[in-house]
Enzyme design. Structure first.
Site, PDB file in Angstrom:
ATOM      1  N   LYS A  13      -2.896 -11.389   1.054  1.00 16.40           N
ATOM      2  CA  LYS A  13      -3.188 -10.485   0.887  1.00 16.40           C
ATOM      3  C   LYS A  13      -2.380 -10.325  -1.197  1.00 16.40           C
ATOM      4  CE  LYS A  13      -2.944  -6.646   2.268  1.00 16.40           C
ATOM      5  NZ  LYS A  13      -1.701  -6.199   1.862  1.00 16.40           N
ATOM      6  N   ARG A  88      -4.120   3.105   3.702  1.00 14.93           N
ATOM      7  CA  ARG A  88      -3.044   2.086   5.136  1.00 14.93           C
ATOM      8  C   ARG A  88      -3.998   3.334   6.039  1.00 14.93           C
ATOM      9  NH1 ARG A  88       0.743  -0.909   3.007  1.00 14.93           N
ATOM     10  NH2 ARG A  88       1.725  -1.878   4.650  1.00 14.93           N
ATOM     11  N   ARG A 127       7.454 -17.096   5.213  1.00  9.16           N
ATOM     12  CA  ARG A 127       7.172 -16.718   3.912  1.00  9.16           C
ATOM     13  C   ARG A 127       9.727 -16.126   3.807  1.00  9.16           C
ATOM     14  NH1 ARG A 127       4.145 -11.508   3.026  1.00  9.16           N
ATOM     15  NH2 ARG A 127       5.558  -9.595   4.714  1.00  9.16           N
ATOM     16  N   ARG A 129      11.143 -13.024   3.786  1.00 10.85           N
ATOM     17  CA  ARG A 129      10.986 -11.551   3.369  1.00 10.85           C
ATOM     18  C   ARG A 129      12.196 -11.091   3.740  1.00 10.85           C
ATOM     19  NH1 ARG A 129       6.734  -8.313   1.318  1.00 10.85           N
ATOM     20  NH2 ARG A 129       7.163  -7.095   3.319  1.00 10.85           N
ATOM     21  N   ARG A 140       5.204  -3.936  12.595  1.00 12.30           N
ATOM     22  CA  ARG A 140       3.587  -4.214  11.074  1.00 12.30           C
ATOM     23  C   ARG A 140       2.122  -3.731  11.510  1.00 12.30           C
ATOM     24  NH1 ARG A 140       5.199  -7.930   6.468  1.00 12.30           N
ATOM     25  NH2 ARG A 140       7.529  -7.329   7.174  1.00 12.30           N
TER      26      ARG A 140
HETATM   27  P1  AMP Z   1       3.535  -4.357   1.879  1.00 15.48           P
HETATM   28  O1  AMP Z   1       4.698  -4.877   0.754  1.00 15.48           O
HETATM   29  O2  AMP Z   1       2.098  -3.585   1.953  1.00 15.48           O
HETATM   30  O3  AMP Z   1       3.837  -5.019   3.744  1.00 15.48           O
HETATM   31  O4  AMP Z   1       4.031  -2.861   2.364  1.00 15.48           O
HETATM   32  C1  AMP Z   1       5.862  -3.212   2.908  1.00 15.48           C
HETATM   33  C2  AMP Z   1       6.190  -1.462   3.427  1.00 15.48           C
HETATM   34  O5  AMP Z   1       6.087  -0.106   2.426  1.00 15.48           O
HETATM   35  C3  AMP Z   1       5.864  -0.795   4.159  1.00 15.48           C
HETATM   36  O6  AMP Z   1       5.998  -1.542   5.649  1.00 15.48           O
HETATM   37  C4  AMP Z   1       5.561   0.876   4.272  1.00 15.48           C
HETATM   38  O7  AMP Z   1       6.776   1.172   4.811  1.00 15.48           O
HETATM   39  C5  AMP Z   1       6.039   0.921   2.995  1.00 15.48           C
HETATM   40  N1  AMP Z   1       4.074   1.074   2.533  1.00 15.48           N
HETATM   41  C6  AMP Z   1       3.053  -0.162   1.642  1.00 15.48           C
HETATM   42  N2  AMP Z   1       2.086   1.242   1.414  1.00 15.48           N
HETATM   43  C7  AMP Z   1       1.777   2.319   2.376  1.00 15.48           C
HETATM   44  C8  AMP Z   1       0.921   2.918   3.098  1.00 15.48           C
HETATM   45  N3  AMP Z   1       0.449   3.149   1.791  1.00 15.48           N
HETATM   46  N4  AMP Z   1       1.563   3.695   3.230  1.00 15.48           N
HETATM   47  C9  AMP Z   1       2.829   4.200   3.947  1.00 15.48           C
HETATM   48  N5  AMP Z   1       3.957   3.502   3.733  1.00 15.48           N
HETATM   49  C10 AMP Z   1       3.418   2.083   3.156  1.00 15.48           C
END
Ligand code: AMP
Length: 192
Positions: A13, A88, A127, A129, A140
């Protein structure tokens, strides 16, 4: 064009979002990137988000909604934007709908990038990270199953959902995305 991009962690994504925002010339609203940046900058939101980011748990809806709404006020969002990693949860989606409707600029399409789970784990561990520990990855996935999957139904009922096969080369996936978007109209008016 206003687009929501759904996909499991590791679905590609992030990569496809970057191609898509360049192609459509719209801002990329990645809530994960926004939170990580806030953490680096040491803002109050960043400090609050830190413990959620390291554990893989979701940041509370009210926090994330404030962050997104603030970003949507910027002029560059007038021609549309790509939401990546947001919403989310169904409550986040409902709050976004209410906000966009009150500004007369509803969502036009929701893309769901689909990749089988064994391939997802392989990609994530590759990856490297900081928050890609196997514990955080599994948390997740768990959160995705419980909270994000209902979004697919929510947007499906609104007739906005387009499912994209996320396997193959990045170019193959991007060609599928462009094809899916070909039938979607322009962003329409925004009255702030
Ligand atoms: P991502 O980079 O999208 O995988 O997001 C990394 C982390 O950021 C997630 O595991 C959450 O802790 C937080 N996060 C990102 N977007 C959201 C969202 N829309 N709602 C709640 N937590 C978020």
């Amino acid at each position: 064009m206003r687009i929501v991009f759904l996909g499991q962690p590791g679905s590609g994504k992030g990569t496809q979002s970057e191609r898509l925002v360049r192609y459509l010339n719209i801002p990329h609203l990645s809530t994960g990137d926004m939170l990580r940046q806030a953490q680096t900058d040491g803002t109050p939101v960043g400090e609050l988000a830190a413990k959620y980011l390291t554990s893989g748990r979701l940041v509370p809806d009210n926090v994330i909604l404030d962050v997104v709404k603030e970003r949507l006020e910027h002029d560059d969002c007038r021609r549309g934007c790509l939401f990546d990693g947001f919403p989310r949860t169904v409550p986040q989606a409902k709050a976004l709908d209410a906000y966009l409707q009150s500004h007369d600029c509803p969502l036009q399409v929701v893309l769901q990038l689909h990749v089988p789970e064994d391939l997802l784990v392989q990609r994530l561990l590759g990856r490297g990270r900081d928050d890609d520990t196997s514990e955080a990855i599994h948390e997740r996935f768990r959160q995705y199953e419980a909270l994000t999957k209902p979004l697919v139904d929510y947007y499906g009922r609104q007739g906005l959902l387009k499912r994209i096969d996320g396997t193959g080369t990045p170019k193959e996936v991007f060609d599928r995305i462009k094809e899916a978007l070909a039938s979607v109209g322009p962003a329409g008016p925004i009255s702030a």
